[in-house]
Structures are given as structure tokens and as C-alpha cells.
Design a protein around this motif. Structure first.
Motif, PDB file in Angstrom:
ATOM      1  N   VAL A 392      95.977   5.858 -16.543  1.00  0.00           N
ATOM      2  CA  VAL A 392      95.147   4.643 -16.557  1.00  0.00           C
ATOM      3  C   VAL A 392      95.656   3.589 -15.580  1.00  0.00           C
ATOM      4  N   PRO A 393      96.956   3.222 -15.562  1.00  0.00           N
ATOM      5  CA  PRO A 393      97.401   2.253 -14.562  1.00  0.00           C
ATOM      6  C   PRO A 393      97.179   2.718 -13.130  1.00  0.00           C
ATOM      7  N   VAL A 394      97.347   4.007 -12.880  1.00  0.00           N
ATOM      8  CA  VAL A 394      97.147   4.522 -11.522  1.00  0.00           C
ATOM      9  C   VAL A 394      95.674   4.433 -11.133  1.00  0.00           C
ATOM     10  N   LEU A 395      94.769   4.738 -12.069  1.00  0.00           N
ATOM     11  CA  LEU A 395      93.344   4.595 -11.793  1.00  0.00           C
ATOM     12  C   LEU A 395      92.970   3.149 -11.485  1.00  0.00           C
ATOM     13  N   LEU A 396      93.523   2.205 -12.239  1.00  0.00           N
ATOM     14  CA  LEU A 396      93.222   0.793 -12.003  1.00  0.00           C
ATOM     15  C   LEU A 396      93.714   0.323 -10.633  1.00  0.00           C
ATOM     16  N   VAL A 397      94.942   0.687 -10.289  1.00  0.00           N
ATOM     17  CA  VAL A 397      95.491   0.303  -8.986  1.00  0.00           C
ATOM     18  C   VAL A 397      94.683   0.934  -7.855  1.00  0.00           C
ATOM     19  N   GLY A 398      94.306   2.193  -8.027  1.00  0.00           N
ATOM     20  CA  GLY A 398      93.505   2.857  -7.010  1.00  0.00           C
ATOM     21  C   GLY A 398      92.155   2.201  -6.802  1.00  0.00           C
ATOM     22  N   GLY A 399      91.504   1.801  -7.887  1.00  0.00           N
ATOM     23  CA  GLY A 399      90.217   1.139  -7.766  1.00  0.00           C
ATOM     24  C   GLY A 399      90.310  -0.192  -7.053  1.00  0.00           C
ATOM     25  N   VAL A 400      91.328  -0.984  -7.378  1.00  0.00           N
ATOM     26  CA  VAL A 400      91.515  -2.282  -6.718  1.00  0.00           C
ATOM     27  C   VAL A 400      91.819  -2.086  -5.234  1.00  0.00           C
ATOM     28  N   ALA A 401      92.688  -1.123  -4.921  1.00  0.00           N
ATOM     29  CA  ALA A 401      93.025  -0.863  -3.524  1.00  0.00           C
ATOM     30  C   ALA A 401      91.802  -0.429  -2.736  1.00  0.00           C
ATOM     31  N   TYR A 402      90.946   0.378  -3.349  1.00  0.00           N
ATOM     32  CA  TYR A 402      89.722   0.835  -2.680  1.00  0.00           C
ATOM     33  C   TYR A 402      88.805  -0.346  -2.378  1.00  0.00           C
ATOM     34  N   PHE A 403      88.650  -1.228  -3.363  1.00  0.00           N
ATOM     35  CA  PHE A 403      87.767  -2.381  -3.192  1.00  0.00           C
ATOM     36  C   PHE A 403      88.261  -3.281  -2.057  1.00  0.00           C
ATOM     37  N   LEU A 404      89.558  -3.571  -2.046  1.00  0.00           N
ATOM     38  CA  LEU A 404      90.109  -4.456  -1.017  1.00  0.00           C
ATOM     39  C   LEU A 404      90.005  -3.825   0.366  1.00  0.00           C
ATOM     40  N   THR A 405      90.282  -2.536   0.462  1.00  0.00           N
ATOM     41  CA  THR A 405      90.249  -1.867   1.760  1.00  0.00           C
ATOM     42  C   THR A 405      88.868  -1.883   2.379  1.00  0.00           C
ATOM     43  N   THR A 406      87.852  -1.642   1.590  1.00  0.00           N
ATOM     44  CA  THR A 406      86.502  -1.509   2.132  1.00  0.00           C
ATOM     45  C   THR A 406      85.760  -2.833   2.227  1.00  0.00           C
ATOM     46  N   ASN A 407      86.386  -3.928   1.824  1.00  0.00           N
ATOM     47  CA  ASN A 407      85.745  -5.237   1.976  1.00  0.00           C
ATOM     48  C   ASN A 407      86.464  -6.121   2.986  1.00  0.00           C
ATOM     49  N   LEU A 408      87.794  -6.189   2.932  1.00  0.00           N
ATOM     50  CA  LEU A 408      88.528  -7.039   3.867  1.00  0.00           C
ATOM     51  C   LEU A 408      88.419  -6.525   5.296  1.00  0.00           C
ATOM     52  N   THR A 409      88.380  -5.198   5.460  1.00  0.00           N
ATOM     53  CA  THR A 409      88.311  -4.620   6.804  1.00  0.00           C
ATOM     54  C   THR A 409      87.059  -5.064   7.543  1.00  0.00           C
ATOM     55  N   GLY A 410      85.965  -5.211   6.835  1.00  0.00           N
ATOM     56  CA  GLY A 410      84.703  -5.548   7.470  1.00  0.00           C
ATOM     57  C   GLY A 410      84.654  -6.934   8.071  1.00  0.00           C
TER      58      GLY A 410
END
Length: 445
Positions: A392-410
Motif C-alpha cells: 500500500v505505501p509503495v502504491l501511494l508513492v508510485g501514484g503521487v510520483a506519476y502525477f507529478l511527473t506527467t504534470n510538472l513536465t508539461g
């Protein structure tokens, strides 16, 4: 890649879809086998060892050779021709994949030997995938199909494979065990090899270079390699695109190779649920890809691209972390798959427009290798993290990292070129995202 057909393949006034159909058929069977293996192999390791760490290690040993060999094969594909590379490497992949259940049945399959075999599969699969991708624009020329339409069809094919593969893989694993899935994977590679070697018309898949270069009078291997790197590094949009996709691919690999199998085991849903999730996401992604093929050229690429990533990435991680009921999980995967369906047609169109055809093999190889460079680490990191902290903690961290990567880059300025690149002449290219719920949730991008 030369677009000139032989006299028997391109008769004035006539159009044959055989070249494009042949390449897409080979892609279909090999990708379907890979998706089946994406369920069967992690499940086989997980149930025989009980170790998430070893499951991640197997993924690492398959994907590291995939990325490294694929990166180094680009100049060879340009020099020798993608047809030869494709059928020979698919045949090698089939042999290595078939050896796993055979040796296990003889009680000769130790864990170190399994790592060697999956490394061989990865080392052969990388050049095979590259060669098929490189043949798409040439096959489109021979078949007189517009390039954007061909890339859209290629994306649909990937989605079809990502739908059928997980469904078949999950059913096979649940009914007759993971080793049967690996045998089917081997058969698919063998079929792909036969299609490329025997069914494509003459002239398709030849070297992109002229005769003098093939005879040794042209630039050497490392000069060709440097030319590809110089072109890629000199295009800010392509470089930014590949870097962003590289991070999302690492997260997708962690999700598919370790997090989903562990979730399926601990939730009691089992491998059938993995296949169902992948099939639902893949079916929705087919719809997204078909819609992208039809209307994406009328839309602003940048907006569609980032919205697609927004729904395709983080929600999958978060719904599993929330221990949501299966109906909610399937709904999220369907929405994610639909969004993901728009990604690769856009990526493919941008790359095909910006990369000169004679550089296609090496630039495509380097781009794919960079975009996939995090995939070998994804399973390894996820396996160690799950062993330490739980899923569960790994899933949460992965989801947050995915969101930040695909929004800040743009927010970077080079992304504005994505909407301006339509004016460039079509040519070739192709690093692809593996941000496909259908591709890796059963376990690409």
C-alpha cells in the motif's frame, strides 16, 4: 528507410496492403505473446519462490538486456535491414521462452538458470521489437497508406494485443498454470518470425543505407551511433518527451511486474483478476486509439497528450492502494485505458515527423532505450520496497510520483513544439510510452 518498392511490389495504379498487414500481423502475435508472458512469468516466480524480491529480480534480468541491446542495435538495423533482424531475433526469443517450461519439467531449472534464460529473451526481443517498428513507415509507403493512419493502426494493434494477451494469459495461468502461458509465448514469437521471413513482399525491410555504406565505404558503427545521438540530443522536444516517458515507464514496470501480482495474491483475486483488469483496460485503449486515429489530427496534441497521461497513470495506483471493490478497480482501469489509447498515436506522429528516414533505426533505438531505461529498475525497486514497507505505501508513492511527473513536465517551453510539428515532413522515428494499463497491468512505455 528507403520507400522504393521493387517492381513486383509497387505496380503503378495498384495498391496492395500486404506489406503493412504483414508487419502489423507480426507485431500482433509477438506482442500478444509478450503480454501473456507478462502475467505468466511473474506469477510463476511468485508462486514457486514466494518472494516479491525475486519476482522483481527476474523482471530486471529480462528488461536490462532488452534496453541495452536495443540501444546498440540501431546502427545494425540501418545497415543490415530490419527484416533479417526481426525474424532471426524472434526465432531466438521463441527458443529461449520454450526452454523455461521444458527445463522446469525436467527438474533442471534453477533460479540462476531462469535469470539467464529471461536475459536471453530480453536481449533478443529488443532488436525484434525495434525492427518491426522501423518497418512501419516503409510498409505504409509500399501500401500507399498515410503515415499517421499507419501509426494509428500500429497503436490499435498494440492495444488489441494488450487486450487479448492479458485475457488469455490470466485464463491460462488460472486454468493450467503459468508454464503453459510461457509455451504460448514461444509459439507467438515463432509465428511472428515466420510472418516476417516468409510472408512480406520482396523489397520490404531492406537496409536504409546505400550499397557503398553496406560494403564498408560509409561511416563506421560508432559514427552511425553518434549521428543518431547528436540528432536526438539536438531536438529539445524529442529529448524532453523521452525523458518524461522514461520515468513513467519505470513506474509502470514497478506496477506491472510486482505491485499488481502482489495485490492480486494478497487480495485473493488471483491471476484471473490480473487478466480481467488488463483486458478491460486494453479494450478501452482500443477505443481510445481508434478515436485518436480518426480525430486526433484535429485536436491540440499537447492538451490531449497530457490529459491522456493524467487519467492513464496515477489513478491505477491509487485505486489498488485504496483496496477498492473489483467493480471500482475495473472502472478506473477502463478510464485509464481509454486515456492511454491517445498517447502512442501522438508520440508516433511527432517522432515520425521529426526524424529523417535514414536515421530511423539508430534514433528509434536510442529513443526507445532511453524511454525504457527505467523499466529494468522498476520491478527491482518495487520488489525491495514491498518487502520493506508493504504494497500500500509503495502504491501511494508510485501514484503521487506519476502525477507529478506527467504534470510538472508539461510546463517546460519545448512542449509547445508538439502542436507545431505537423508542418515537418513525415520521415520516421519511434520511442514509445509504456504508460498503458493494458500493456503492463497484465503485466511497453
Amino acid at each position: 528507410m528507403s520507400g522504393t518498392a521493387s517492381s513486383t511490389d509497387a505496380i503503378p495504379g495498384r495498391r496492395s496492403l500486404r506489406p503493412l498487414v504483414g508487419v502489423l500481423t507480426a507485431m500482433t502475435v509477438s506482442l500478444t505473446g509478450t503480454r501473456i508472458s507478462g502475467i505468466a512469468l511473474p506469477w510463476f516466480v511468485l508462486v514457486t519462490t514466494g518472494s516479491a524480491t525475486q519476482t522483481g529480480l527476474v523482471a530486471f534480468f529480462e528488461m536490462t538486456p532488452y534496453v541495452v541491446v536495443k540501444a546498440l542495435t540501431g546502427p545494425l538495423v540501418d545497415r543490415v535491414g530490419p527484416r533479417v533482424i526481426s525474424w532471426t531475433t524472434d526465432l531466438a526469443s521463441a527458443s529461449a521462452a520454450a526452454a523455461v517450461p521444458l527445463l522446469h519439467g525436467l527438474d533442471l531449472l534453477s533460479f540462476p538458470l531462469l535469470l539467464v534464460l529471461v536475459a536471453l529473451i530480453g536481449a533478443a526481443r529488443g532488436p525484434g521489437d525495434l525492427a518491426k517498428e522501423v518497418m512501419v513507415p516503409e510498409a505504409a509507403d509500399h501500401s500507399r497508406v498515410p503515415l499517421e493512419r499507419a501509426t494509428g493502426l500500429s497503436g490499435v494493434i498494440e492495444r488489441l494485443a494488450s487486450t487479448a494477451g492479458p485475457a488469455v494469459g490470466g485464463s491460462l495461468v488460472a486454468l493450467v498454470g503459468p508454464l503453459t502461458g510461457l509455451l504460448v509465448n514461444a509459439a507467438c514469437f515463432a509465428a511472428g518470425s515466420a510472418v516476417i521471413a516468409l510472408m512480406l513482399p520482396r523489397g520490404v525491410g531492406r537496409s536504409a543505407e546505400d550499397a557503398s555504406s553496406r560494403d564498408g565505404e560509409g561511416p563506421g558503427y560508432w559514427q552511425r551511433f553518434r549521428e543518431g545521438w547528436a540528432f536526438l540530443r539536438g531536438d529539445p522536444l524529442l529529448f524532453a518527451l523521452i525523458m518524461m516517458v522514461g520515468v513513467t515507464n519505470l513506474l509502470d514496470a514497478a506496477f506491472a511486474a510486482v505491485l499488481v501480482p502482489v495485490w492480486a495474491r494478497e487480495s485473493g483475486n488471483g491471476p484471473t483478476a490480473i487478466g480481467l483488469m488488463g483486458a478491460v483496460a486494453g479494450a478501452a485503449a482500443i477505443g481510445g486509439s481508434l478515436l485518436a486515429t480518426a480525430v486526433a489530427h484535429r485536436l491540440r496534441r499537447r492538451a490531449v497528450f497530457f490529459i491522456g497521461f493524467l487519467v492513464a497513470g496515477a489513478p491505477r495506483f491509487l485505486v489498488l492502494a485504496a483496496d477498492a471493490p473489483m467493480g471500482a478497480v475495473l472502472t478506473v482501469f477502463a478510464v485509464s485505458g481509454f486515456g492511454a489509447g491517445f498517447l502512442n498515436p501522438i508520440i508516433g506522429a511527432v517522432l515520425f515527423e521529426r526524424v529523417p528516414r535514414p536515421l530511423l533505426g539508430r534514433v528509434n533505438a536510442l529513443g526507445d532505450a532511453m524511454a525504457w531505461s527505467g523499466i529494468p529498475l522498476g520491478g527491482l525497486i518495487a520488489g525491495a520496497a514491498v518487502a520493506m514497507a508493504g504494497p500500500v505505501p509503495v502504491l501511494l508513492v508510485g501514484g503521487v510520483a506519476y502525477f507529478l511527473t506527467t504534470n510538472l513536465t508539461g510546463l517546460r517551453p519545448e512542449w509547445r513544439e508538439m502542436d507545431r510539428s505537423r508542418g515537418r515532413a513525415p520521415s520516421g522515428g519511434g520511442a514509445k510510452a509504456d504508460a498503458h494499463p493494458g500493456d503492463r497491468a497484465a503485466p511497453r512505455s
